[in-house]
Motif scaffolding. Structure first.
Motif, short mmCIF file in Angstrom:
data_model
loop_
_atom_site.label_atom_id
_atom_site.label_comp_id
_atom_site.label_asym_id
_atom_site.label_seq_id
_atom_site.Cartn_x
_atom_site.Cartn_y
_atom_site.Cartn_z
N ALA A 59 0.84 -1.20 0.03
CA ALA A 59 -0.13 -0.15 0.04
C ALA A 59 0.70 1.24 -0.03
N GLN A 60 1.86 1.36 0.79
CA GLN A 60 2.85 2.18 0.82
C GLN A 60 3.70 2.63 -0.58
N GLN A 61 3.62 1.80 -1.47
CA GLN A 61 4.49 1.91 -2.64
C GLN A 61 3.48 2.14 -3.79
N THR A 62 2.26 2.30 -3.45
CA THR A 62 1.34 2.64 -4.64
C THR A 62 0.19 3.59 -4.39
N ASP A 63 -0.09 4.26 -5.38
CA ASP A 63 -1.46 5.43 -5.18
C ASP A 63 -2.67 4.45 -4.92
N PRO A 64 -3.53 5.27 -4.15
CA PRO A 64 -5.14 4.47 -3.80
C PRO A 64 -5.65 4.03 -5.23
#
Length: 283
Positions: A59-64
């Motif tokens: 999640a931290q490496q990708t946009d929502p």
């Protein structure tokens, strides 16, 4: 209007120095991939449920708005065949919770032995799933493709819960004999699936297998370019996953597919430019 494109994985040895800088820690590779493609198949979850900490790093490496299509563990789909699965399903859903909206769909890939006679089992399973997620089903038994009554039976169950039917189009791959080691290996492992071009929901998902030769892969996906453009004009938001036997250039080909669809639907927004890839130095 949005078309998401992606690959079967977010890291590959041949992508090092091309899609991402090299060397790069494993926990940072998804960030570079997500700058090339805005969706990915979650095949690893088929073999083991990840820890929440691992999923938090995704999640931290990708946009929502990045799309993960996550495969349910094989213990649920293949070993227990959707029966008596409350506990492994609970563990899986808890593990992927940190993804939030990035968990675009939970992918229920069923074994080739899962036949029309088993659809009632699938129906019971789908009705018990939480409505907080979208669901997509992939079947491989030939009757679902050869027998209209069997296809209609499955469609009815899926429509009843708003689930999608994921096609895996291997027709271009099996059109001519293999010519490389990667193609020969895939020839023995990939299913010979008829092409199905019907989207049941407003967010269809397609898996497409081309060849190692770019021109054959591009020629084989022209059908999907037209279908995808049609879905976009209808207001749908599809996801296309591009595979090749060696996957060496899969991210570039996925972007090429997006470009070809955009040429037919100019109002489709272009993909962002990838992160720059430069060799790391000691200074």
């Amino acid at each position: 209007m949005r078309l998401h494109v992606g690959c079967a994985m977010w890291t590959h040895k041949s992508w090092q120095g091309r899609v991402s800088v090299h060397p790069l820690p494993a926990q940072e590779r998804l960030r570079y991939y997500a700058a090339w493609c805005d969706a990915v198949e979650g095949n690893t979850t088929f073999y083991a449920t990840p820890t929440r900490e691992t999923v938090m790093s995704w999640a931290q490496q990708t946009d929502p708005d990045f799309r993960f299509v996550l495969k349910l563990p094989k213990s649920i789909t293949h070993e227990r065949r959707l029966a008596d699965v409350d506990e492994p399903l609970r563990v899986f859903l808890d593990a992927i919770e940190p993804l939030g909206p990035r968990a675009h769909a939970l992918w229920i890939q069923l074994p080739g032995s899962f036949a029309p006679a088993d659809v009632s089992v699938l129906a019971r399973f789908l009705r018990r799933l939480p409505t907080s997620h979208r669901y997509a089903v992939e079947v491989r038994h030939p009757a679902f493709f050869d027998e209209p009554r069997s296809a209609s039976l499955l469609e009815g169950v899926l429509n009843g819960v708003g689930a999608e039917w994921i096609p895996f189009d291997t027709t271009a791959f099996f059109r001519t004999p293999p010519t490389s080691d990667a193609e020969r290996e895939a020839w023995t492992k990939k299913p010979r699936m008829p092409r199905r071009s019907i989207g049941l929901t407003d967010q269809p998902i397609v898996r497409y297998l081309g060849r190692d030769a770019h021109e054959q892969t591009i020629e084989g996906w022209q059908h999907w370019v037209e279908v995808t453009a049609g879905w976009l004009r209808e207001g749908r938001s599809p996801t296309m996953f591009v595979h090749t036997p060696d996957n060496a250039d899969a991210p570039m080909l996925a972007r090429r597919f997006h470009d070809e669809v955009r040429a037919r639907v100019p109002e489709l927004e272009a993909l962002p430019e990838p992160l720059p890839v430069e060799p790391l130095t000691l200074f």
